[in-house]
Design an enzyme around this catalytic site. Sequence first.
Site, mmCIF file in Angstrom:
data_model
loop_
_atom_site.group_PDB
_atom_site.id
_atom_site.type_symbol
_atom_site.label_atom_id
_atom_site.label_comp_id
_atom_site.label_asym_id
_atom_site.label_seq_id
_atom_site.Cartn_x
_atom_site.Cartn_y
_atom_site.Cartn_z
ATOM 1 N N ARG A 116 0.849 -1.180 0.000
ATOM 2 C CA ARG A 116 0.000 0.000 0.000
ATOM 3 C C ARG A 116 0.887 1.232 0.000
ATOM 4 O O ARG A 116 1.704 1.411 0.897
ATOM 5 C CB ARG A 116 -0.840 -0.034 1.278
ATOM 6 C CG ARG A 116 -2.212 0.474 1.116
ATOM 7 C CD ARG A 116 -3.024 0.189 2.332
ATOM 8 N NE ARG A 116 -2.478 0.686 3.576
ATOM 9 C CZ ARG A 116 -3.231 1.070 4.593
ATOM 10 N NH1 ARG A 116 -4.537 1.024 4.503
ATOM 11 N NH2 ARG A 116 -2.683 1.470 5.715
ATOM 12 N N THR A 125 -0.813 7.598 -0.941
ATOM 13 C CA THR A 125 -2.125 7.508 -1.610
ATOM 14 C C THR A 125 -3.009 6.413 -1.012
ATOM 15 O O THR A 125 -4.210 6.397 -1.244
ATOM 16 C CB THR A 125 -1.941 7.160 -3.099
ATOM 17 O OG1 THR A 125 -1.359 5.855 -3.181
ATOM 18 C CG2 THR A 125 -1.032 8.172 -3.795
ATOM 19 N N ASP A 134 0.237 -2.926 12.358
ATOM 20 C CA ASP A 134 0.684 -3.370 11.034
ATOM 21 C C ASP A 134 0.927 -4.878 11.063
ATOM 22 O O ASP A 134 1.881 -5.355 11.685
ATOM 23 C CB ASP A 134 1.961 -2.623 10.643
ATOM 24 C CG ASP A 134 2.335 -2.891 9.197
ATOM 25 O OD1 ASP A 134 2.489 -4.075 8.821
ATOM 26 O OD2 ASP A 134 2.461 -1.924 8.422
ATOM 27 N N ASP A 180 4.431 -6.188 9.711
ATOM 28 C CA ASP A 180 5.541 -5.889 10.624
ATOM 29 C C ASP A 180 5.484 -6.751 11.876
ATOM 30 O O ASP A 180 6.508 -7.240 12.359
ATOM 31 C CB ASP A 180 5.518 -4.407 11.009
ATOM 32 C CG ASP A 180 6.034 -3.521 9.891
ATOM 33 O OD1 ASP A 180 6.749 -4.049 9.000
ATOM 34 O OD2 ASP A 180 5.727 -2.323 9.882
HETATM 35 C C1 PRP Z 1 -1.331 -4.451 4.612
HETATM 36 C C2 PRP Z 1 -2.241 -5.650 4.751
HETATM 37 C C3 PRP Z 1 -3.063 -5.573 3.501
HETATM 38 C C4 PRP Z 1 -3.202 -4.085 3.287
HETATM 39 C C5 PRP Z 1 -4.559 -3.675 3.770
HETATM 40 O O1 PRP Z 1 -0.293 -4.732 3.754
HETATM 41 O O2 PRP Z 1 -1.562 -6.862 4.899
HETATM 42 O O3 PRP Z 1 -2.460 -6.183 2.373
HETATM 43 O O4 PRP Z 1 -2.206 -3.450 4.096
HETATM 44 O O5 PRP Z 1 -4.792 -2.353 3.496
HETATM 45 P P1 PRP Z 1 -5.863 -1.879 2.412
HETATM 46 O O6 PRP Z 1 -7.106 -2.667 2.653
HETATM 47 O O7 PRP Z 1 -6.047 -0.415 2.749
HETATM 48 O O8 PRP Z 1 -5.290 -2.078 1.059
HETATM 49 P P2 PRP Z 1 0.888 -3.700 3.467
HETATM 50 O O9 PRP Z 1 0.564 -2.847 2.291
HETATM 51 O O10 PRP Z 1 1.246 -2.979 4.739
HETATM 52 O O11 PRP Z 1 2.057 -4.634 2.996
HETATM 53 P P3 PRP Z 1 2.821 -5.787 3.819
HETATM 54 O O12 PRP Z 1 1.855 -6.931 4.006
HETATM 55 O O13 PRP Z 1 3.944 -6.137 2.903
HETATM 56 O O14 PRP Z 1 3.292 -5.220 5.134
HETATM 57 N N1 URA Z 2 -2.537 -2.784 7.106
HETATM 58 C C1 URA Z 2 -2.249 -3.275 8.329
HETATM 59 O O1 URA Z 2 -1.329 -4.097 8.470
HETATM 60 N N2 URA Z 2 -2.966 -2.857 9.368
HETATM 61 C C2 URA Z 2 -3.968 -1.970 9.254
HETATM 62 O O2 URA Z 2 -4.602 -1.619 10.262
HETATM 63 C C3 URA Z 2 -4.250 -1.464 7.971
HETATM 64 C C4 URA Z 2 -3.528 -1.898 6.913
#
Ligand code: PRP
Ligand code: URA
Length: 209
Positions: free
Chosen positions: A104, A108, A200, A203
Site C-alpha cells: 500500500r 495515496t 501493522d 511488521d
Molecule cells: C497491509 C495488509 C493488507 C493491506 C490492507 O499490507 O496486509 O495487504 O495493508 O490495506 P488496504 O485494505 O487499505 O489495502 P501492506 O501494504 O502494509 O504490505 P505488507 O503486508 O507487505 O506489510
Molecule cells: N494494514 C495493516 O497491516 N494494518 C492496518 O490496520 C491497515 C492496513
Amino acid sequence: MSKVHIFDHPLIQHKLSIMRQKDTGCKEFRELLDEISMLMVYEVTRDLPTEDVEIETPICTMKTKTLAGKPIGIIPILRAGLGMVNGILNLIPNAKVGHIGLYRDPQTLEPVEYYCKLPDDAEHRQLIVLDPMLATGGSAAAAITFIKQRGCSNIRLVNLIAAPEGIARVQKEHPDVDIYVAACDEKLNDHGYIVPGLGDAGDRLFGTK
Ligand code: PRP
Ligand code: URA
C-alpha cells in the site's frame, strides 16, 4: 451482493484478543495467526460439495462421502497473507498456492503490484484469497481483479480483521466474492489503519518494526 461471514467462535475471539495486544511478540503472533487461519478455513469450506462413494472398512462396505467439485487454490497477498498459509494447508494439504505481491503506497493508500504467480490451472479451482487486514479494501479488491483478469471466477476472501470501509469496497467492486472475517472493527484512522485493529500485520508477523 456478496455475503459477509463474521466468526464469533470463542476460540477465534480469544486468540484474536491476544494478537491485538501490543505486547504480544512476533513468535506468539505468528502462532496465533496460524491457529486462527486453521479454525477459519474449517468454516470457509463448510459448503464445499461432496459426493457419495463406496468404500470398504475392515468390517464391510459402506457408502460415504468425499470432497467433490473444484480443487482448492489459496492465494496469500504478500506479505502478511503468508502468515495464513500454513494453518490452511494443515487442513487442505493438497491445495495449490499462488502469490500476489502488493504493498500500500503510504501516501495515496492505493495498492502497488510487484508480484503475481498463480497455479497454471487457477481458473479451474475454488480460490481462497488471504490477507489478515482489510482496511480501505484497495489491496484485496486489486488482488481479486488481477485474479479475475487471469480467467478465475470462484473466489472467496478471508481476512482476520476488516474495517467497514474495506468490506464496502470489496462488495462494490466484487459483488460475487463472499468475505469471511474474524472481526469487523469500528473504522479507519487518518493513516488508513484499522481502529482498534492490531497495528501493522506484516511488521508484527515478520518483526520488521
Ligand atoms: C497491509 C495488509 C493488507 C493491506 C490492507 O499490507 O496486509 O495487504 O495493508 O490495506 P488496504 O485494505 O487499505 O489495502 P501492506 O501494504 O502494509 O504490505 P505488507 O503486508 O507487505 O506489510
Ligand atoms: N494494514 C495493516 O497491516 N494494518 C492496518 O490496520 C491497515 C492496513
